[in-house]
Design a protein around this motif. Structure first.
Motif, PDB file in Angstrom:
ATOM      1  N   ASP A  29      -8.851  -3.051  -9.631  1.00 41.99           N
ATOM      2  CA  ASP A  29      -8.351  -1.763  -9.137  1.00 41.99           C
ATOM      3  C   ASP A  29      -9.414  -1.069  -8.274  1.00 41.99           C
ATOM      4  OD1 ASP A  29      -6.445   0.576  -9.280  1.00 41.99           O
ATOM      5  OD2 ASP A  29      -8.188   1.462 -10.268  1.00 41.99           O
ATOM      6  N   LYS A  30     -10.677  -1.199  -8.711  1.00 39.03           N
ATOM      7  CA  LYS A  30     -11.778  -0.566  -7.965  1.00 39.03           C
ATOM      8  C   LYS A  30     -11.986  -1.226  -6.605  1.00 39.03           C
ATOM      9  CE  LYS A  30     -15.028   0.758 -11.540  1.00 39.03           C
ATOM     10  NZ  LYS A  30     -16.149   0.180 -12.259  1.00 39.03           N
ATOM     11  N   THR A  31     -11.890  -2.555  -6.586  1.00 40.38           N
ATOM     12  CA  THR A  31     -12.254  -3.305  -5.381  1.00 40.38           C
ATOM     13  C   THR A  31     -11.061  -3.694  -4.513  1.00 40.38           C
ATOM     14  OG1 THR A  31     -12.076  -5.372  -6.618  1.00 40.38           O
ATOM     15  CG2 THR A  31     -14.253  -4.352  -6.535  1.00 40.38           C
TER      16      THR A  31
ATOM     17  N   GLN B  90       0.824  -1.223   0.000  1.00 43.56           N
ATOM     18  CA  GLN B  90       0.000   0.000   0.000  1.00 43.56           C
ATOM     19  C   GLN B  90       0.855   1.269   0.000  1.00 43.56           C
ATOM     20  OE1 GLN B  90      -2.334  -1.099   3.380  1.00 43.56           O
ATOM     21  NE2 GLN B  90      -4.067  -1.801   2.151  1.00 43.56           N
TER      22      GLN B  90
ATOM     23  N   GLY C 261      -1.391   5.578 -11.175  1.00 41.14           N
ATOM     24  CA  GLY C 261      -2.754   5.424 -11.693  1.00 41.14           C
ATOM     25  C   GLY C 261      -3.653   4.532 -10.865  1.00 41.14           C
ATOM     26  N   ARG C 262      -3.155   4.021  -9.758  1.00 41.34           N
ATOM     27  CA  ARG C 262      -3.970   3.028  -9.041  1.00 41.34           C
ATOM     28  C   ARG C 262      -5.013   3.692  -8.145  1.00 41.34           C
ATOM     29  NH1 ARG C 262       1.031   1.508  -5.186  1.00 41.34           N
ATOM     30  NH2 ARG C 262       0.686   3.068  -3.576  1.00 41.34           N
ATOM     31  N   THR C 263      -6.152   2.995  -7.991  1.00 41.55           N
ATOM     32  CA  THR C 263      -7.140   3.377  -6.990  1.00 41.55           C
ATOM     33  C   THR C 263      -6.859   2.575  -5.729  1.00 41.55           C
ATOM     34  OG1 THR C 263      -8.706   3.607  -8.805  1.00 41.55           O
ATOM     35  CG2 THR C 263      -9.630   3.619  -6.583  1.00 41.55           C
ATOM     36  N   ASN C 264      -6.656   1.284  -5.924  1.00 42.18           N
ATOM     37  CA  ASN C 264      -6.302   0.379  -4.821  1.00 42.18           C
ATOM     38  C   ASN C 264      -5.175  -0.540  -5.273  1.00 42.18           C
ATOM     39  OD1 ASN C 264      -8.426   0.721  -2.662  1.00 42.18           O
ATOM     40  ND2 ASN C 264      -9.725   0.368  -4.451  1.00 42.18           N
TER      41      ASN C 264
ATOM     42  N   GLU D  67      -9.582  -3.261 -14.356  1.00 37.34           N
ATOM     43  CA  GLU D  67     -10.395  -2.156 -13.851  1.00 37.34           C
ATOM     44  C   GLU D  67     -11.167  -2.523 -12.566  1.00 37.34           C
ATOM     45  OE1 GLU D  67     -13.149  -0.785 -16.773  1.00 37.34           O
ATOM     46  OE2 GLU D  67     -13.652   1.016 -15.630  1.00 37.34           O
TER      47      GLU D  67
ATOM     48  N   CYS E 150      -0.382  -3.237  -8.934  1.00 39.84           N
ATOM     49  CA  CYS E 150      -1.126  -2.035  -9.316  1.00 39.84           C
ATOM     50  C   CYS E 150      -1.526  -2.148 -10.778  1.00 39.84           C
ATOM     51  CB  CYS E 150      -0.278  -0.780  -9.120  1.00 39.84           C
ATOM     52  SG  CYS E 150       0.347  -0.599  -7.445  1.00 39.84           S
ATOM     53  N   ARG E 151      -2.661  -1.535 -11.111  1.00 40.00           N
ATOM     54  CA  ARG E 151      -3.219  -1.690 -12.456  1.00 40.00           C
ATOM     55  C   ARG E 151      -2.400  -0.948 -13.518  1.00 40.00           C
ATOM     56  NH1 ARG E 151      -8.518   0.979 -15.216  1.00 40.00           N
ATOM     57  NH2 ARG E 151      -8.492  -0.368 -17.044  1.00 40.00           N
TER      58      ARG E 151
END
Ligand code: SF4
Length: 201
Positions: free
Chosen positions: A52-54, A15, A25-28, A49, A88-89
């Motif tokens: 990355d969201k979840t 993290q 570019g990552r969300t999670n 996608e 990471c995405r």
């Protein structure tokens, strides 16, 4: 330290990680999930996608297909461990480049050390090339047992996203071959599960 504690520390490190450009570019981050005592670890390429969201691996269309493939031989996601080469995405779902894979590799190696699976299933050419340290095609290796490091075996399979693009079920098609491969995975699991349940205690 328990495996649960070790994975918790690893998750915190992931993290915080900004070791490659994918952090931008990552969300999670998507570390992995499943049993920390799994005899078999599935390793894909990188988060998409939905992942990355979840923050969860293999939950998009390809992931749902992977879940169905496991269920076809009465395996659940909770009985195996599922993760990716990079955490990471990559933008637009491109293949993570060599530098990104290298920057992230120590996290995957740490997961392998913690979970200690006997069999690693690289899903698709990118994951397999990572493990073999050379560019290879999954078609040449799927369904083959390959001795890797530390007594572990690789058993490569097609990536489920490839199966989504090739839906034929004809004999010899990627889906047909995957059916053969997952039956073999089930056999490995049955041979190994007693030993791994003992490790769990
Ligand atoms: S992909 Fe891996 S190395 Fe790159 S920022 Fe994410 S966790 Fe760090």
């Amino acid at each position: 330290m328990t495996r649960e504690e070790l994975i918790q520390i690893l998750t915190e490190r992931v993290q915080e990680c900004e070791a490659c450009q994918l952090a931008q570019g990552r969300t999670n981050v998507v570390v992995g999930e499943g049993s920390l005592y799994a005899p078999i670890m599935f390793v894909g390429e990188g988060p998409g996608e939905e992942e990355d969201k979840t923050g969860r691996p293999f939950v998009g269309r390809a992931g749902q297909l992977l879940t169905k493939i496991l269920e076809s031989v009465q395996l659940t996601r909770e009985e195996v461990y599922i993760c990716n080469v990079v955490k990471c995405r990559p933008p637009n779902n491109r293949v993570p480049n060599a530098q990104e894979q290298k920057a992230c590799a120590h996290f995957l190696y740490a997961q392998i050390m913690i979970v200690d699976p006997a069999i690693i299933v690289p899903l698709g050419s990118t994951a397999l090339s990572f493990f073999l340290n050379q560019n290879v095609s999954i078609s040449d290796y799927r369904g083959k047992e390959i001795q890797w490091k530390a007594g572990k075996k690789l058993f490569p399979m097609f990536h489920p996203s490839y199966l989504l693009r090739n839906p034929s079920r004809e004999k010899g098609s990627p889906k047909d071959l995957t059916w053969q491969d997952i039956k073999k995975v089930r056999k490995f699991y049955d041979e190994l599960k007693g030993r791994y349940q003992d490790a769990k205690g």
